[in-house]
Write a protein that holds these residues in place. Structure first.
Motif, mmCIF file in Angstrom:
data_model
loop_
_atom_site.group_PDB
_atom_site.id
_atom_site.type_symbol
_atom_site.label_atom_id
_atom_site.label_comp_id
_atom_site.label_asym_id
_atom_site.label_seq_id
_atom_site.Cartn_x
_atom_site.Cartn_y
_atom_site.Cartn_z
ATOM 1 N N GLY A 240 33.229 -17.289 -13.995
ATOM 2 C CA GLY A 240 32.041 -17.779 -14.676
ATOM 3 C C GLY A 240 31.164 -16.752 -15.363
ATOM 4 N N VAL A 241 31.620 -15.494 -15.483
ATOM 5 C CA VAL A 241 30.822 -14.486 -16.179
ATOM 6 C C VAL A 241 30.739 -14.853 -17.659
ATOM 7 C CG1 VAL A 241 30.677 -12.056 -16.843
ATOM 8 C CG2 VAL A 241 31.412 -12.684 -14.525
ATOM 9 N N GLN A 242 29.518 -14.804 -18.223
ATOM 10 C CA GLN A 242 29.281 -15.206 -19.607
ATOM 11 C C GLN A 242 29.092 -14.028 -20.555
ATOM 12 O OE1 GLN A 242 29.268 -18.095 -21.167
ATOM 13 N NE2 GLN A 242 29.582 -19.451 -19.433
ATOM 14 N N ARG A 243 28.547 -12.932 -20.073
ATOM 15 C CA ARG A 243 28.170 -11.823 -20.954
ATOM 16 C C ARG A 243 29.018 -10.594 -20.643
ATOM 17 N NH1 ARG A 243 21.973 -11.869 -22.719
ATOM 18 N NH2 ARG A 243 21.640 -14.115 -22.831
ATOM 19 N N LEU A 244 29.421 -9.905 -21.718
ATOM 20 C CA LEU A 244 30.363 -8.802 -21.562
ATOM 21 C C LEU A 244 30.025 -7.667 -22.527
ATOM 22 C CD1 LEU A 244 33.172 -7.705 -20.501
ATOM 23 C CD2 LEU A 244 34.157 -8.827 -22.520
ATOM 24 N N ALA A 245 30.059 -6.440 -22.008
ATOM 25 C CA ALA A 245 29.909 -5.247 -22.835
ATOM 26 C C ALA A 245 31.104 -4.331 -22.604
ATOM 27 C CB ALA A 245 28.610 -4.516 -22.494
ATOM 28 N N LEU A 246 31.666 -3.823 -23.692
ATOM 29 C CA LEU A 246 32.798 -2.894 -23.631
ATOM 30 C C LEU A 246 32.434 -1.634 -24.400
ATOM 31 C CD1 LEU A 246 35.692 -5.391 -24.505
ATOM 32 C CD2 LEU A 246 35.065 -4.584 -22.226
ATOM 33 N N GLY A 247 32.578 -0.476 -23.772
ATOM 34 C CA GLY A 247 32.223 0.770 -24.431
ATOM 35 C C GLY A 247 33.180 1.892 -24.092
ATOM 36 N N GLN A 248 33.036 2.984 -24.793
ATOM 37 C CA GLN A 248 33.860 4.178 -24.585
ATOM 38 C C GLN A 248 33.284 5.031 -23.454
ATOM 39 O OE1 GLN A 248 36.710 5.778 -26.354
ATOM 40 N NE2 GLN A 248 36.502 7.072 -24.537
ATOM 41 N N TYR A 249 34.124 5.441 -22.515
ATOM 42 C CA TYR A 249 33.702 6.411 -21.516
ATOM 43 C C TYR A 249 33.528 7.771 -22.169
ATOM 44 C CZ TYR A 249 34.027 9.948 -17.868
ATOM 45 O OH TYR A 249 33.793 11.048 -17.073
ATOM 46 N N LEU A 250 32.398 8.413 -21.891
ATOM 47 C CA LEU A 250 32.130 9.760 -22.364
ATOM 48 C C LEU A 250 31.838 10.641 -21.150
ATOM 49 C CD1 LEU A 250 29.838 9.000 -25.443
ATOM 50 C CD2 LEU A 250 32.284 9.544 -25.443
ATOM 51 N N ARG A 251 32.478 11.782 -21.100
ATOM 52 C CA ARG A 251 32.354 12.666 -19.938
ATOM 53 C C ARG A 251 30.987 13.342 -19.927
ATOM 54 N NH1 ARG A 251 36.713 17.491 -18.653
ATOM 55 N NH2 ARG A 251 36.653 17.316 -16.366
ATOM 56 N N PRO A 252 30.169 13.105 -18.875
ATOM 57 C CA PRO A 252 28.843 13.717 -18.855
ATOM 58 C C PRO A 252 28.865 15.234 -18.659
ATOM 59 C CG PRO A 252 28.962 11.827 -17.367
ATOM 60 C CD PRO A 252 30.355 12.168 -17.764
ATOM 61 N N SER A 253 29.865 15.731 -17.917
ATOM 62 C CA SER A 253 29.958 17.171 -17.668
ATOM 63 C C SER A 253 31.393 17.495 -17.269
ATOM 64 C CB SER A 253 28.995 17.592 -16.548
ATOM 65 O OG SER A 253 29.529 17.228 -15.281
ATOM 66 N N MET A 254 31.688 18.792 -17.140
ATOM 67 C CA MET A 254 33.027 19.216 -16.737
ATOM 68 C C MET A 254 33.333 18.850 -15.289
ATOM 69 S SD MET A 254 34.526 20.418 -19.346
ATOM 70 C CE MET A 254 35.928 21.247 -18.623
ATOM 71 N N GLN A 255 32.329 18.484 -14.520
ATOM 72 C CA GLN A 255 32.536 18.083 -13.136
ATOM 73 C C GLN A 255 32.913 16.604 -13.009
ATOM 74 O OE1 GLN A 255 29.782 20.322 -13.922
ATOM 75 N NE2 GLN A 255 31.438 21.736 -13.406
ATOM 76 N N HIS A 256 32.867 15.869 -14.107
ATOM 77 C CA HIS A 256 33.180 14.444 -14.078
ATOM 78 C C HIS A 256 34.604 14.194 -14.581
ATOM 79 C CE1 HIS A 256 28.765 14.400 -13.879
ATOM 80 N NE2 HIS A 256 28.909 13.247 -13.269
ATOM 81 N N LEU A 257 35.051 12.957 -14.437
ATOM 82 C CA LEU A 257 36.407 12.600 -14.851
ATOM 83 C C LEU A 257 36.625 12.893 -16.332
ATOM 84 C CD1 LEU A 257 36.701 9.154 -13.029
ATOM 85 C CD2 LEU A 257 37.852 11.282 -12.385
ATOM 86 N N PRO A 258 37.796 13.366 -16.703
ATOM 87 C CA PRO A 258 38.076 13.623 -18.125
ATOM 88 C C PRO A 258 38.288 12.324 -18.884
ATOM 89 C CG PRO A 258 40.044 13.999 -16.826
ATOM 90 C CD PRO A 258 38.941 13.735 -15.833
ATOM 91 N N VAL A 259 38.018 12.375 -20.177
ATOM 92 C CA VAL A 259 38.349 11.255 -21.060
ATOM 93 C C VAL A 259 39.848 11.277 -21.291
ATOM 94 C CG1 VAL A 259 38.014 10.247 -23.343
ATOM 95 C CG2 VAL A 259 36.097 11.369 -22.183
ATOM 96 N N ARG A 260 40.507 10.157 -21.025
ATOM 97 C CA ARG A 260 41.947 10.073 -21.238
ATOM 98 C C ARG A 260 42.302 9.619 -22.646
ATOM 99 N NH1 ARG A 260 44.075 13.309 -17.538
ATOM 100 N NH2 ARG A 260 43.435 12.752 -15.413
ATOM 101 N N ALA A 261 41.389 8.901 -23.278
ATOM 102 C CA ALA A 261 41.659 8.435 -24.648
ATOM 103 C C ALA A 261 40.354 8.053 -25.316
ATOM 104 C CB ALA A 261 42.601 7.245 -24.629
#
Length: 297
Positions: A240-261
């Motif tokens: 029943g979810v009505q609202r959806l947002a889709l965005g690009q992951y951006l790496r906040p710092s080198m300590q965070h997960l890398p962007v794969r694509a």
């Protein structure tokens, strides 16, 4: 159902930990509109936190220049450590500030907002997960402006979902957002401490409440496949979810997960159309979209 034939996925693959330079469509100006300064002043003078700053949102310039901001309540320290998030993590030094709801309400009045988004860090250290502060903030916002539009972006309330539902249900009408963030097979590395099924349970319960619309968001570029994204969207519509947002992951710092694509804008357009055909009533999709981006639309 989504279209039977998808356009080819056009991505820039991340082969190095820091992924190299970002595509041109990712870059955003800080914001020079006079309202940017007014928004910043209202936030700073009331000693408030915003997810715009704490999570290093790329849209801060645009949104603050429009006079909108997403207020982050319950402090600035999260009890979880998600691999994508720039918000500080650890054991909060203080209990939630009981005066924070008043300060948020004053800032919102000063900014003359007609629509406000409230989010928070996870507060697993609190018996109610912080739902009391959410409820009091909404109460004071409505006391100052009965017609104000309100959207919540909440944690999953790990051990107190029933309590959260009982406290937030009477606050309707509103939008209740909770982000699933990514495909379930990536939760172990992307969202340690979270659980896909638990997030779906909260969203399903919220969607069933009168005068409440359930909303969620996903980040793309963490290693998910298109098939996995479409499966998540089907799960969300089924509950029943009505609202959806889709965005690009951006790496906040080198300590965070890398962007794969880096996902091409055309692929976001395809996924947005697929979501609309599944029955989502409100869809925002694009490289710079975040869960509260243009939430007031």
């Amino acid at each position: 159902m989504p279209p039977q034939k998808a356009i080819p996925i056009q991505v820039r693959r991340a082969t190095q930990p820091n992924c190299g330079p970002m595509p041109a469509w990712i870059r955003q100006p800080l914001g020079q509109d006079p309202h940017f300064g007014l928004t910043r002043t209202a936030v700073q003078e009331n000693a408030l936190h915003t997810v715009c700053e704490e999570a290093k949102c790329p849209n801060r310039g645009e949104c603050w220049s429009r006079g909108t901001a997403t207020f982050m309540i319950l402090g600035d320290t999260c009890t979880r450590a998600c691999g994508f998030c720039a918000v500080r993590t650890g054991r909060p030094e203080h209990a939630p500030d009981s005066d924070e709801p008043r300060r948020v309400a004053e800032a919102v009045a000063r900014m003359a907002l007609k629509y406000v988004v409230l989010t928070s860090v996870n507060r697993d250290d609190q018996p109610d997960g912080g739902t009391g502060i959410f409820a009091e903030t909404v109460r004071l916002l409505r006391a100052a402006n009965p017609g104000i539009g309100i959207e919540l972006l909440t944690p999953d309330f790990r051990n107190c979902q029933d309590q959260a539902l009982a406290r937030i249900a009477p606050l309707a009408p509103l939008v209740w957002g909770h982000n699933v963030e990514t495909a379930p097979n990536l939760y172990k590395t992307v969202r340690p401490g979270a659980d896909y099924a638990r997030s779906l349970r909260l969203l399903e319960a919220a969607a069933r409440l009168p005068e409440i619309e359930a909303k969620t968001a996903l980040m793309l570029g963490l290693g998910e496949t298109e098939h996995e994204v479409l499966d998540v969207l089907r799960d969300l519509r089924a509950i029943g979810v009505q609202r959806l947002a889709l965005g690009q992951y951006l790496r906040p710092s080198m300590q965070h997960l890398p962007v794969r694509a880096y996902i091409e804008p055309a692929q976001f357009e395809y996924l947005a159309q697929a979501a609309r055909e599944m029955g989502f009533s409100w869809v925002k999709a694009g490289p710079l979209v975040r869960s509260s981006y243009h939430a007031e639309d």
